[in-house]
Motif scaffolding. Sequence first.
Motif, mmCIF file in Angstrom:
data_model
loop_
_atom_site.group_PDB
_atom_site.id
_atom_site.type_symbol
_atom_site.label_atom_id
_atom_site.label_comp_id
_atom_site.label_asym_id
_atom_site.label_seq_id
_atom_site.Cartn_x
_atom_site.Cartn_y
_atom_site.Cartn_z
ATOM 1 N N GLY A 139 0.819 -1.204 0.000
ATOM 2 C CA GLY A 139 0.000 0.000 0.000
ATOM 3 C C GLY A 139 0.854 1.255 0.000
ATOM 4 N N ASP A 140 1.890 1.296 0.853
ATOM 5 C CA ASP A 140 2.685 2.536 0.979
ATOM 6 C C ASP A 140 3.569 2.750 -0.228
ATOM 7 O OD1 ASP A 140 1.546 2.790 3.323
ATOM 8 O OD2 ASP A 140 3.288 2.346 4.587
ATOM 9 N N ILE A 141 4.246 1.704 -0.662
ATOM 10 C CA ILE A 141 5.343 1.924 -1.610
ATOM 11 C C ILE A 141 5.019 1.318 -2.979
ATOM 12 C CG2 ILE A 141 7.781 1.369 -2.028
ATOM 13 C CD1 ILE A 141 8.142 1.379 0.977
ATOM 14 N N GLY A 142 4.201 0.305 -3.009
ATOM 15 C CA GLY A 142 3.832 -0.246 -4.323
ATOM 16 C C GLY A 142 4.909 -1.098 -4.936
ATOM 17 N N ALA A 143 5.943 -1.480 -4.128
ATOM 18 C CA ALA A 143 6.996 -2.345 -4.696
ATOM 19 C C ALA A 143 6.702 -3.778 -4.244
ATOM 20 C CB ALA A 143 8.361 -1.908 -4.173
ATOM 21 N N PRO A 144 6.564 -4.729 -5.172
ATOM 22 C CA PRO A 144 6.263 -6.100 -4.765
ATOM 23 C C PRO A 144 7.343 -6.688 -3.873
ATOM 24 C CG PRO A 144 6.063 -5.856 -7.144
ATOM 25 C CD PRO A 144 6.640 -4.593 -6.628
ATOM 26 N N ASN A 145 8.622 -6.353 -4.127
ATOM 27 C CA ASN A 145 9.685 -6.986 -3.342
ATOM 28 C C ASN A 145 9.788 -6.278 -1.998
ATOM 29 O OD1 ASN A 145 11.928 -8.062 -2.252
ATOM 30 N ND2 ASN A 145 13.211 -7.871 -4.075
ATOM 31 N N VAL A 146 9.244 -6.894 -0.948
ATOM 32 C CA VAL A 146 9.178 -6.224 0.360
ATOM 33 C C VAL A 146 10.591 -5.969 0.879
ATOM 34 C CG1 VAL A 146 8.299 -6.472 2.698
ATOM 35 C CG2 VAL A 146 6.991 -7.389 0.799
ATOM 36 N N VAL A 147 11.521 -6.920 0.589
ATOM 37 C CA VAL A 147 12.877 -6.767 1.139
ATOM 38 C C VAL A 147 13.517 -5.492 0.581
ATOM 39 C CG1 VAL A 147 15.156 -7.823 1.211
ATOM 40 C CG2 VAL A 147 13.132 -9.236 1.467
ATOM 41 N N THR A 148 13.408 -5.300 -0.767
ATOM 42 C CA THR A 148 14.017 -4.085 -1.326
ATOM 43 C C THR A 148 13.286 -2.852 -0.829
ATOM 44 O OG1 THR A 148 14.437 -5.428 -3.260
ATOM 45 C CG2 THR A 148 14.757 -3.089 -3.501
ATOM 46 N N ALA A 149 11.956 -2.944 -0.705
ATOM 47 C CA ALA A 149 11.204 -1.776 -0.246
ATOM 48 C C ALA A 149 11.676 -1.380 1.154
ATOM 49 C CB ALA A 149 9.713 -2.106 -0.235
ATOM 50 N N VAL A 150 11.804 -2.389 2.045
ATOM 51 C CA VAL A 150 12.239 -2.051 3.410
ATOM 52 C C VAL A 150 13.669 -1.521 3.363
ATOM 53 C CG1 VAL A 150 12.819 -3.077 5.641
ATOM 54 C CG2 VAL A 150 10.703 -3.707 4.500
ATOM 55 N N LEU A 151 14.522 -2.190 2.580
ATOM 56 C CA LEU A 151 15.942 -1.813 2.538
ATOM 57 C C LEU A 151 16.113 -0.381 2.059
ATOM 58 C CD1 LEU A 151 18.947 -3.262 2.417
ATOM 59 C CD2 LEU A 151 18.565 -3.074 -0.006
ATOM 60 N N ALA A 152 15.348 -0.022 1.023
ATOM 61 C CA ALA A 152 15.613 1.269 0.380
ATOM 62 C C ALA A 152 14.724 2.370 0.919
ATOM 63 C CB ALA A 152 15.392 1.147 -1.132
ATOM 64 N N SER A 153 13.488 2.043 1.301
ATOM 65 C CA SER A 153 12.575 3.143 1.606
ATOM 66 C C SER A 153 12.330 3.274 3.100
ATOM 67 C CB SER A 153 11.246 2.883 0.891
ATOM 68 O OG SER A 153 10.402 3.968 1.158
ATOM 69 N N TYR A 154 11.828 2.216 3.748
ATOM 70 C CA TYR A 154 11.568 2.365 5.185
ATOM 71 C C TYR A 154 12.869 2.600 5.929
ATOM 72 C CZ TYR A 154 6.808 0.640 4.555
ATOM 73 O OH TYR A 154 5.513 0.489 4.174
ATOM 74 N N ARG A 155 13.913 1.842 5.536
ATOM 75 C CA ARG A 155 15.170 1.857 6.294
ATOM 76 C C ARG A 155 16.238 2.558 5.493
ATOM 77 N NH1 ARG A 155 19.465 -2.392 7.975
ATOM 78 N NH2 ARG A 155 20.040 -1.937 5.845
ATOM 79 N N GLY A 156 15.815 3.563 4.672
ATOM 80 C CA GLY A 156 16.764 4.177 3.734
ATOM 81 C C GLY A 156 17.957 4.785 4.445
ATOM 82 N N PHE A 157 17.718 5.391 5.617
ATOM 83 C CA PHE A 157 18.817 6.090 6.309
ATOM 84 C C PHE A 157 19.881 5.097 6.741
ATOM 85 C CE2 PHE A 157 20.496 9.838 7.937
ATOM 86 C CZ PHE A 157 20.999 9.629 9.199
ATOM 87 N N ASP A 158 19.435 3.913 7.222
ATOM 88 C CA ASP A 158 20.405 2.879 7.629
ATOM 89 C C ASP A 158 21.231 2.418 6.435
ATOM 90 O OD1 ASP A 158 20.539 2.376 10.224
ATOM 91 O OD2 ASP A 158 19.179 0.666 10.261
ATOM 92 N N THR A 159 20.542 2.224 5.302
ATOM 93 C CA THR A 159 21.282 1.745 4.122
ATOM 94 C C THR A 159 22.272 2.797 3.671
ATOM 95 O OG1 THR A 159 19.254 0.584 3.564
ATOM 96 C CG2 THR A 159 20.926 0.681 1.872
ATOM 97 N N LEU A 160 21.916 4.071 3.870
ATOM 98 C CA LEU A 160 22.895 5.132 3.557
ATOM 99 C C LEU A 160 24.132 4.943 4.432
ATOM 100 C CD1 LEU A 160 23.761 7.810 2.280
ATOM 101 C CD2 LEU A 160 22.479 8.999 4.053
#
Lengths: 356, 121, 99, 149
Positions: A139-160
């Motif tokens: 619903g929030d991001i529209g990306a089927p791959n939940v792992v990439t969505a969490v890695l890049a969007s929810y947890r973007g600051f950590d991945t930075l």
Amino acid sequence: MTTPFLDANFALNVALLLMLLAIALAVVRTRSLLAAILLMGVYSFVVAAWLMVMDAADVAFTEAVVGAGISTIVLLGAILLTHGEVVRVNWRLQVVPAILVLVVGGVLIYAAGGLPNFGDPASPANSHVGRIYLETTYGDIGAPNVVTAVLASYRGFDTLGETTVIFAACVGVALMLGFGPRVDTAPTVDVMGDHHVVLRVISKMLIPLIVLFALYVQFHGDLGAGGGFQAGVIMAVAVILHAMIFGLGETTKAFRPGVMRSISAFGVVLYTGVGIVCLVNGGGFLDYDFLFTPQVEAMIPPGLLGDPDKPHHWGQHFGILFIELGVLLTVASTMVSIFYGFAGRTIEAIKAERGS
Amino acid sequence: MADALHWVGGGLVAIGAIWSIMGAVGVLRFPDVYTRIHAASLTDTGGATLMLLGMAFLAEPGIVTLKLFFVWAFVMLTTPTASNALASAAYSSGHRPRIGNFEFMRGNDSPEAATKGESRP
Amino acid sequence: MLVAAGVAGLVVAMALMIVRAIVGPSHYDRILAANSIGTKTVLLIALIGFLFGRPAFLDVALVYALINFVATIALMKFFRYRTLASPLTAAPEKEHKNG
Amino acid sequence: MSWLASHFNYVIVVALMMAGLFIVFSSGNLIKRMIGLALFQSSTGLFYISLSKVSGATAAITLDAGSVDGKALASQLDPAYVQQFGVDGVVYANPLPHVLILTAIVVGVATLAVGLAIAVRVREAYGTVEADEIEALSRVTAEQAEPAR
């Protein structure tokens, strides 16, 4: 507390884990460094297969690429520069560590008794936070791959942060090994003529395919298994293969070490830049919903990605794409400059230079 | 029709697995490196072809079959290359194949006779 | 059912290869075992995708098939030339004579 | 027996961790220690992924239950299980540990490379990679510096 399903999945899991244990014990026992490196290569193969059994497709992807591509070569480079002597070991030295390890192991296994059953869907980890991400990500991001969505969007600051750690590793290795006299890359004289036609032809065919595959992995990161980290390592493997076949001299002409280090920095700059654009547009740092101002968003044709009537989060799609590109640039150039450091360094020239 | 394809695919996968096991047994039992390389790389490519063909039958036609074809093509390209590189490396750094060392056939299976041909790297 | 048998057979083959990797008297046996296990892992990952109902995961097997031989080439150069940097091109004819 | 079935993964993870720890403790060679650390680090990865496993689940990539794969997956499990633990018709594994371990592997290799670079520089400075020899050499150089004052 449901006991795990005793099905094919569990049987495969047990078989692969026993193989891992056998390899680990062999690594402990072996006295030659080279055998240990080869066994670690086999170890990473079995771990990648095990990760597929554990339904962790992205992690299997990363382990496969990193294990088969980078870690063996980096360890080999280190052995070359330290003339990998066989390790001398006397057993008296081993008694105290053995006792210590057994005690710590026993305590850990006793503590592991309290952990939830393996594969239990109602375990605290799997039933609270994990489920919320599974339910809300599409619903929030529209990306089927939940792992990439969490890695890049929810947890973007950590991945930075992690991308910056990789950049720091690039700077570290480059400073330690990257400078000073380089090994002379004159073609080796073969006693029995040229044996490597097969290698050269196959590599010439495969290198562009590997680079193309890396871009495929990068750009479909949020649809299927893939992402910036895996794509970066695959790209680096293509460059390393080119360097091993056509010589470091040729590759450093094509990918100059100075440019590689600056691309490693540029990846982190691109990542932070996306965050700042979101900040400027009124959202939080790295909040991709604000990546595009409403005027820009209106210009994007609705049918660009998939069916037009579905609500699209253009900011999220393109935000994830851009920062994955930043991660790709940093990871690829870091691995390449690490390879330059190890493959290009020569002890004789440095000794001569230092006169020691 | 559908389950006929399913059985054919499953059969091919099973034969491919048996092929790989034969190769693995070969690698364990052969006396020196070159025969082992021979056993391993042949059964690798053979087993891979059978299994991937079997999986192509199992999968519904489409992107999956295309990916299976690519996997097959790359395995066909890389495995023989790796074996070639390995064999040439072994030979050029002094690892001689054991030819005509029949002592172990005549019964005196002494370890010295067995390793006469194989020089330590 | 047969796919499960195939996976079981492949795992047995990998176990035998691991025995060769651990025992292998010379290093070439270990490289051989590592390379062969790599190919078997490609097949195992593809089969696991089929056995557990997600055949779309062939990318992992694809990437493995591509990158698998890079380590073997590095090992080959390690054993033969003691360097990773030298090009594998044919030495020019003149230098070849007095090389 | 059922305790072993439900906690088998954790026992193996602890065993791998202890193997890595033993290498780090017992071996003098710096490079062998790096390999021990790599083993130790990968066992933590195995631990996280073992925690994230859900029986009968599929990978955390959204799949609509209506598709061919979705129906095939759902048919293997009993509907009550899917209804209770699944997200709109499909049971997924927990994605969060996957995210952590994905980056941990890449960062692990990068730090391994830095560690090996340090080992190479130690080798160039001291001529050896064995910890006890390095210690002996550094004590000798310390004494030489000492009387100089």
